[in-house]
Design a protein around this motif. Structure first.
Motif, PDB file in Angstrom:
ATOM      1  N   PRO A 133       0.826  -1.195   0.000  1.00  0.00           N
ATOM      2  CA  PRO A 133       0.000   0.000   0.000  1.00  0.00           C
ATOM      3  C   PRO A 133       0.863   1.249   0.000  1.00  0.00           C
ATOM      4  N   ALA A 134       0.224   2.386  -0.306  1.00  0.00           N
ATOM      5  CA  ALA A 134       0.964   3.624  -0.512  1.00  0.00           C
ATOM      6  C   ALA A 134       1.832   3.983   0.678  1.00  0.00           C
TER       7      ALA A 134
ATOM      8  N   THR B 112      -4.289   3.727  11.944  1.00  0.00           N
ATOM      9  CA  THR B 112      -5.249   4.410  12.807  1.00  0.00           C
ATOM     10  C   THR B 112      -6.684   3.987  12.514  1.00  0.00           C
ATOM     11  N   THR B 113      -7.509   3.998  13.574  1.00  0.00           N
ATOM     12  CA  THR B 113      -8.954   3.800  13.474  1.00  0.00           C
ATOM     13  C   THR B 113      -9.629   4.862  14.338  1.00  0.00           C
ATOM     14  N   ASP B 114     -10.944   4.928  14.269  1.00  0.00           N
ATOM     15  CA  ASP B 114     -11.685   5.943  15.021  1.00  0.00           C
ATOM     16  C   ASP B 114     -12.134   5.388  16.373  1.00  0.00           C
ATOM     17  N   ILE B 115     -12.517   6.309  17.276  1.00  0.00           N
ATOM     18  CA  ILE B 115     -13.057   5.897  18.569  1.00  0.00           C
ATOM     19  C   ILE B 115     -14.370   6.628  18.845  1.00  0.00           C
TER      20      ILE B 115
ATOM     21  N   GLY C  94      -8.518   8.178  16.756  1.00  0.00           N
ATOM     22  CA  GLY C  94      -8.210   8.172  18.186  1.00  0.00           C
ATOM     23  C   GLY C  94      -7.590   6.881  18.674  1.00  0.00           C
ATOM     24  N   ASN C  95      -7.593   5.862  17.839  1.00  0.00           N
ATOM     25  CA  ASN C  95      -7.039   4.556  18.194  1.00  0.00           C
ATOM     26  C   ASN C  95      -6.036   4.147  17.125  1.00  0.00           C
ATOM     27  N   SER C  96      -5.070   3.352  17.518  1.00  0.00           N
ATOM     28  CA  SER C  96      -4.147   2.776  16.542  1.00  0.00           C
ATOM     29  C   SER C  96      -4.042   1.282  16.737  1.00  0.00           C
ATOM     30  N   ILE C  97      -4.035   0.577  15.627  1.00  0.00           N
ATOM     31  CA  ILE C  97      -3.628  -0.818  15.602  1.00  0.00           C
ATOM     32  C   ILE C  97      -2.120  -0.798  15.398  1.00  0.00           C
ATOM     33  N   PHE C  98      -1.388  -1.331  16.352  1.00  0.00           N
ATOM     34  CA  PHE C  98       0.072  -1.348  16.248  1.00  0.00           C
ATOM     35  C   PHE C  98       0.540  -2.696  15.707  1.00  0.00           C
TER      36      PHE C  98
ATOM     37  N   ASP D  15     -11.649  -2.495   3.922  1.00  0.00           N
ATOM     38  CA  ASP D  15     -10.618  -3.130   3.106  1.00  0.00           C
ATOM     39  C   ASP D  15      -9.281  -2.395   3.213  1.00  0.00           C
ATOM     40  N   ARG D  16      -9.343  -1.058   3.266  1.00  0.00           N
ATOM     41  CA  ARG D  16      -8.098  -0.287   3.322  1.00  0.00           C
ATOM     42  C   ARG D  16      -7.335  -0.569   4.615  1.00  0.00           C
ATOM     43  N   HIS D  17      -8.067  -0.803   5.716  1.00  0.00           N
ATOM     44  CA  HIS D  17      -7.391  -1.127   6.976  1.00  0.00           C
ATOM     45  C   HIS D  17      -6.650  -2.457   6.854  1.00  0.00           C
ATOM     46  N   PHE D  18      -7.347  -3.463   6.306  1.00  0.00           N
ATOM     47  CA  PHE D  18      -6.710  -4.772   6.152  1.00  0.00           C
ATOM     48  C   PHE D  18      -5.494  -4.676   5.239  1.00  0.00           C
TER      49      PHE D  18
END
Length: 277
Positions: free
Chosen positions: A19-20, A150-153, A163-167, A188-191
């Motif tokens: 991904p970019a 990052t994801t939202d909370i 406000g959240n991150s998948i590390f 899909d973009r998160h995956f």
């Protein structure tokens, strides 16, 4: 200490999705953005036979064992072969955590972060920025590369962006992910940005983050070899395990830690429940 039974893994490298975010020349190479045939918009690298042979040799040899310890709530302590210790969702006051080399944090609740971390901690990686912009971490310390998605909370009923991150921790040919305080299904973009996760730490409270139905859907799509429950409050863990289905086996371990390498990952996806979870 619990040691997973050793299995000989067969690998077939089909392609590497880039991904970019990972394509920027200033960022370290990510071994976990790989084998993503089902991800819309993913681009694939063209490996020569020589390059492919090097990749296969690297995976087959591995590069040491990683220790993972459950310290409490959403905090796992990852210790790399080089001795670097990483505490996830570190709050500074709960759990059996000494002074780690690296800590990650998330914003949803004070049990997942601290505004005054021990000054001896070398790297403090917050999953959000105070100015509301997305956090963006690409950190290499000794033998570990750490990045985030990052994801939202939820915030007083509304959704707060980023406000959240998948590390993701890339170490010893393993891809280890911590979903944080995840409040919405992944797109899909998160995956695509996460890539492959051999081991994933998943909140299983059943509602404070996501329902078991939503969370098991994410876990099943990630197809990780080892799933580590965390944030166990509310709905019973047995409900989550049942929803994961018979493709996953469950191992209750009478120890709070285990060691794992790329060569010792189980063939059958396993929900590993450590002592204290």
């Amino acid at each position: 200490m619990h040691r997973l039974s050793t299995f000989v893994l067969g690998f077939t490298i089909l392609a590497f999705a880039l991904p970019a975010k990972a394509q920027e020349s200033t960022r370290p190479y990510s071994q976990c953005l790989a084998v993503a045939q089902t991800l819309p918009g993913a681009s694939y690298a063209n490996l020569t036979p020589a390059e492919l042979e090097v990749q296969l040799d690297r995976i087959a040899e591995g590069s040491g064992e990683v220790e993972i310890m459950f310290a409490g709530h959403s905090t796992y302590v990852i210790t790399t072969p080089a001795g670097i210790s990483i505490a996830t969702d570190y709050n500074g006051w709960s759990g059996r955590v000494t002074v780690p080399d690296i800590v990650t944090m998330n914003k949803a609740h004070s049990s997942h972060f601290t505004l005054s971390p021990d000054e001896r901690i070398g790297e403090v990686l917050r999953g959000w920025n105070f100015d509301g912009t997305p956090a963006d971490h690409d950190v290499v310390v000794e033998d570990v590369y750490i990045r985030n998605v990052t994801t939202d909370i939820r915030n007083f009923g509304a959704m707060e962006p980023d406000g959240n991150s998948i590390f993701i921790f890339e170490v010893a040919d393993l891809c280890i992910g911590h979903l944080g305080h995840l409040h919405h299904p992944l797109e899909d973009r998160h995956f695509a940005e996460i890539g492959r996760l051999d081991i994933v730490m998943v909140p299983v409270d059943g509602g404070l983050t996501l329902s078991h139905v939503a969370m098991t859907g994410i876990a099943q799509r990630l197809q990780s070899s080892i799933l580590l429950p965390m944030h166990r409050r509310g709905a019973p863990l047995s409900s989550f395990i049942e929803m994961m289905g018979d493709k996953f086996t469950t191992d209750f371990v009478n120890a709070d830690s285990f060691t794992v390498s790329a060569r010792s990952l189980p063939r059958r996806p396993t929900i590993l429940v450590l002592k204290g979870v």
